[in-house]
Design a protein around this motif. Structure first.
Motif, PDB file in Angstrom:
ATOM      1  N   ALA A 163      94.689  66.690 -55.121  1.00  0.00           N
ATOM      2  CA  ALA A 163      93.313  67.045 -54.754  1.00  0.00           C
ATOM      3  C   ALA A 163      93.094  66.859 -53.258  1.00  0.00           C
ATOM      4  CB  ALA A 163      92.319  66.201 -55.546  1.00  0.00           C
ATOM      5  N   LEU A 164      93.679  65.828 -52.709  1.00  0.00           N
ATOM      6  CA  LEU A 164      93.545  65.556 -51.284  1.00  0.00           C
ATOM      7  C   LEU A 164      94.121  66.693 -50.450  1.00  0.00           C
ATOM      8  CD1 LEU A 164      92.561  63.011 -49.675  1.00  0.00           C
ATOM      9  CD2 LEU A 164      94.950  62.533 -49.329  1.00  0.00           C
ATOM     10  N   ALA A 165      95.208  67.273 -50.919  1.00  0.00           N
ATOM     11  CA  ALA A 165      95.847  68.373 -50.194  1.00  0.00           C
ATOM     12  C   ALA A 165      94.908  69.559 -50.040  1.00  0.00           C
ATOM     13  CB  ALA A 165      97.126  68.788 -50.903  1.00  0.00           C
ATOM     14  N   ASN A 166      93.982  69.742 -50.979  1.00  0.00           N
ATOM     15  CA  ASN A 166      93.035  70.849 -50.901  1.00  0.00           C
ATOM     16  C   ASN A 166      92.018  70.683 -49.785  1.00  0.00           C
ATOM     17  OD1 ASN A 166      94.198  72.172 -53.100  1.00  0.00           O
ATOM     18  ND2 ASN A 166      92.961  70.984 -54.541  1.00  0.00           N
ATOM     19  N   CYS A 167      91.972  69.506 -49.175  1.00  0.00           N
ATOM     20  CA  CYS A 167      91.032  69.234 -48.092  1.00  0.00           C
ATOM     21  C   CYS A 167      91.581  69.674 -46.731  1.00  0.00           C
ATOM     22  CB  CYS A 167      90.727  67.735 -48.019  1.00  0.00           C
ATOM     23  SG  CYS A 167      90.060  67.041 -49.539  1.00  0.00           S
ATOM     24  N   PHE A 168      92.892  69.947 -46.653  1.00  0.00           N
ATOM     25  CA  PHE A 168      93.565  70.210 -45.380  1.00  0.00           C
ATOM     26  C   PHE A 168      93.929  71.678 -45.203  1.00  0.00           C
ATOM     27  CE2 PHE A 168      94.341  65.715 -46.076  1.00  0.00           C
ATOM     28  CZ  PHE A 168      94.256  65.173 -44.802  1.00  0.00           C
ATOM     29  N   THR A 169      94.020  72.109 -43.946  1.00  0.00           N
ATOM     30  CA  THR A 169      94.563  73.426 -43.634  1.00  0.00           C
ATOM     31  C   THR A 169      96.061  73.396 -43.942  1.00  0.00           C
ATOM     32  OG1 THR A 169      95.110  72.884 -41.343  1.00  0.00           O
ATOM     33  CG2 THR A 169      92.896  73.779 -41.748  1.00  0.00           C
ATOM     34  N   PHE A 192      88.612  62.987 -37.576  1.00  0.00           N
ATOM     35  CA  PHE A 192      88.827  64.268 -38.225  1.00  0.00           C
ATOM     36  C   PHE A 192      88.525  65.417 -37.266  1.00  0.00           C
ATOM     37  CE2 PHE A 192      87.680  61.427 -41.718  1.00  0.00           C
ATOM     38  CZ  PHE A 192      88.535  61.802 -42.742  1.00  0.00           C
ATOM     39  N   ARG A 193      89.399  66.406 -37.229  1.00  0.00           N
ATOM     40  CA  ARG A 193      89.100  67.670 -36.558  1.00  0.00           C
ATOM     41  C   ARG A 193      89.076  68.729 -37.650  1.00  0.00           C
ATOM     42  NH1 ARG A 193      91.801  71.891 -34.653  1.00  0.00           N
ATOM     43  NH2 ARG A 193      93.831  70.882 -34.767  1.00  0.00           N
ATOM     44  N   LEU A 194      87.922  69.370 -37.778  1.00  0.00           N
ATOM     45  CA  LEU A 194      87.732  70.363 -38.832  1.00  0.00           C
ATOM     46  C   LEU A 194      87.958  71.768 -38.282  1.00  0.00           C
ATOM     47  CD1 LEU A 194      84.515  68.901 -40.496  1.00  0.00           C
ATOM     48  CD2 LEU A 194      86.914  68.435 -41.044  1.00  0.00           C
ATOM     49  N   GLU A 195      88.437  72.641 -39.175  1.00  0.00           N
ATOM     50  CA  GLU A 195      88.697  74.029 -38.812  1.00  0.00           C
ATOM     51  C   GLU A 195      88.446  74.895 -40.037  1.00  0.00           C
ATOM     52  OE1 GLU A 195      92.916  75.850 -38.104  1.00  0.00           O
ATOM     53  OE2 GLU A 195      92.271  74.803 -36.275  1.00  0.00           O
ATOM     54  N   ARG A 196      87.500  75.815 -39.933  1.00  0.00           N
ATOM     55  CA  ARG A 196      87.175  76.735 -41.031  1.00  0.00           C
ATOM     56  C   ARG A 196      86.928  75.998 -42.359  1.00  0.00           C
ATOM     57  NH1 ARG A 196      91.330  79.017 -38.305  1.00  0.00           N
ATOM     58  NH2 ARG A 196      92.827  78.670 -39.974  1.00  0.00           N
ATOM     59  N   GLY A 197      86.195  74.908 -42.301  1.00  0.00           N
ATOM     60  CA  GLY A 197      85.818  74.193 -43.506  1.00  0.00           C
ATOM     61  C   GLY A 197      86.888  73.311 -44.117  1.00  0.00           C
ATOM     62  N   LEU A 198      87.983  73.071 -43.370  1.00  0.00           N
ATOM     63  CA  LEU A 198      89.050  72.192 -43.846  1.00  0.00           C
ATOM     64  C   LEU A 198      89.445  71.234 -42.730  1.00  0.00           C
ATOM     65  CD1 LEU A 198      91.284  74.840 -45.652  1.00  0.00           C
ATOM     66  CD2 LEU A 198      89.839  73.116 -46.746  1.00  0.00           C
ATOM     67  N   ILE A 199      90.211  70.218 -43.090  1.00  0.00           N
ATOM     68  CA  ILE A 199      90.698  69.249 -42.105  1.00  0.00           C
ATOM     69  C   ILE A 199      91.959  69.806 -41.451  1.00  0.00           C
ATOM     70  CG2 ILE A 199      91.584  66.915 -41.758  1.00  0.00           C
ATOM     71  CD1 ILE A 199      90.007  66.188 -44.408  1.00  0.00           C
ATOM     72  N   ALA A 200      91.883  69.997 -40.129  1.00  0.00           N
ATOM     73  CA  ALA A 200      93.038  70.490 -39.376  1.00  0.00           C
ATOM     74  C   ALA A 200      93.879  69.328 -38.860  1.00  0.00           C
ATOM     75  CB  ALA A 200      92.602  71.366 -38.214  1.00  0.00           C
ATOM     76  N   SER A 201      93.208  68.224 -38.543  1.00  0.00           N
ATOM     77  CA  SER A 201      93.956  67.029 -38.129  1.00  0.00           C
ATOM     78  C   SER A 201      93.151  65.785 -38.481  1.00  0.00           C
ATOM     79  CB  SER A 201      94.279  67.049 -36.638  1.00  0.00           C
ATOM     80  OG  SER A 201      93.117  66.917 -35.860  1.00  0.00           O
ATOM     81  N   LEU A 202      93.895  64.727 -38.730  1.00  0.00           N
ATOM     82  CA  LEU A 202      93.315  63.426 -39.043  1.00  0.00           C
ATOM     83  C   LEU A 202      94.163  62.375 -38.385  1.00  0.00           C
ATOM     84  CD1 LEU A 202      91.608  61.299 -40.502  1.00  0.00           C
ATOM     85  CD2 LEU A 202      92.991  61.717 -42.559  1.00  0.00           C
ATOM     86  N   GLU A 203      93.523  61.513 -37.598  1.00  0.00           N
ATOM     87  CA  GLU A 203      94.210  60.392 -36.972  1.00  0.00           C
ATOM     88  C   GLU A 203      93.518  59.111 -37.431  1.00  0.00           C
ATOM     89  OE1 GLU A 203      95.369  58.602 -32.580  1.00  0.00           O
ATOM     90  OE2 GLU A 203      94.062  60.331 -32.722  1.00  0.00           O
ATOM     91  N   ILE A 204      94.311  58.180 -37.968  1.00  0.00           N
ATOM     92  CA  ILE A 204      93.780  56.907 -38.448  1.00  0.00           C
ATOM     93  C   ILE A 204      94.284  55.799 -37.537  1.00  0.00           C
ATOM     94  CG2 ILE A 204      93.652  55.292 -40.391  1.00  0.00           C
ATOM     95  CD1 ILE A 204      94.322  57.717 -42.216  1.00  0.00           C
ATOM     96  N   THR A 205      93.342  55.017 -36.991  1.00  0.00           N
ATOM     97  CA  THR A 205      93.672  53.910 -36.091  1.00  0.00           C
ATOM     98  C   THR A 205      92.787  52.704 -36.391  1.00  0.00           C
ATOM     99  OG1 THR A 205      92.122  54.733 -34.420  1.00  0.00           O
ATOM    100  CG2 THR A 205      94.417  55.432 -34.203  1.00  0.00           C
ATOM    101  N   ALA A 206      93.169  51.573 -35.818  1.00  0.00           N
ATOM    102  CA  ALA A 206      92.375  50.351 -35.980  1.00  0.00           C
ATOM    103  C   ALA A 206      91.224  50.361 -34.993  1.00  0.00           C
ATOM    104  CB  ALA A 206      93.240  49.128 -35.747  1.00  0.00           C
TER     105      ALA A 206
END
Length: 108
Positions: free
Chosen positions: A22-28, A94-108
């Motif tokens: 399901a998570l994969a459906n959130c990404f480009t 999160f960087r969104l593109e056309r209604g999906l997540i194009a990039s996600l960076e997780i940091t402290a």
């Protein structure tokens, strides 16, 4: 889950945090995810990483604040799980593109 007004793909990401398919459906298709300096490119790599982390740490994420910066959505998130330092607050960029997540960076 928090009552923050999250954009749809970000809300879907947090709702599906323990379901890699399901998570994969959130990404480009060519999305990139970076978790503490480790880079995962493409849906298959992201799904594999999420499945591994979910099984290993049993972490749950609660978005607690959202801001915008340089075209990105910055979500401060309380993460609790089976890892040293739990619970902790992490920043999800999160960087969104056309209604999906194009990039996600997780940091402290």
């Amino acid at each position: 889950m928090s009552t923050l007004n999250l954009p749809e793909p970000i809300a879907a990401y947090f709702a599906a945090e323990h379901n890699p398919a399901a998570l994969a459906n959130c990404f480009t298709p060519h999305a990139v995810m970076t978790d503490f300096g480790h880079r995962y490119a493409g849906i298959d790599a992201i799904k594999a990483f999420v499945a591994e982390v979910s099984a290993k740490y049993s972490a749950t994420s609660e978005p607690i604040a959202i801001d915008r910066e340089d075209g990105c959505q910055l979500v401060r998130t309380r993460v609790t799980g089976n890892f040293p330092g739990s619970p902790t607050v992490l920043l999800y960029r999160f960087r969104l593109e056309r209604g999906l997540i194009a990039s996600l960076e997780i940091t402290a």
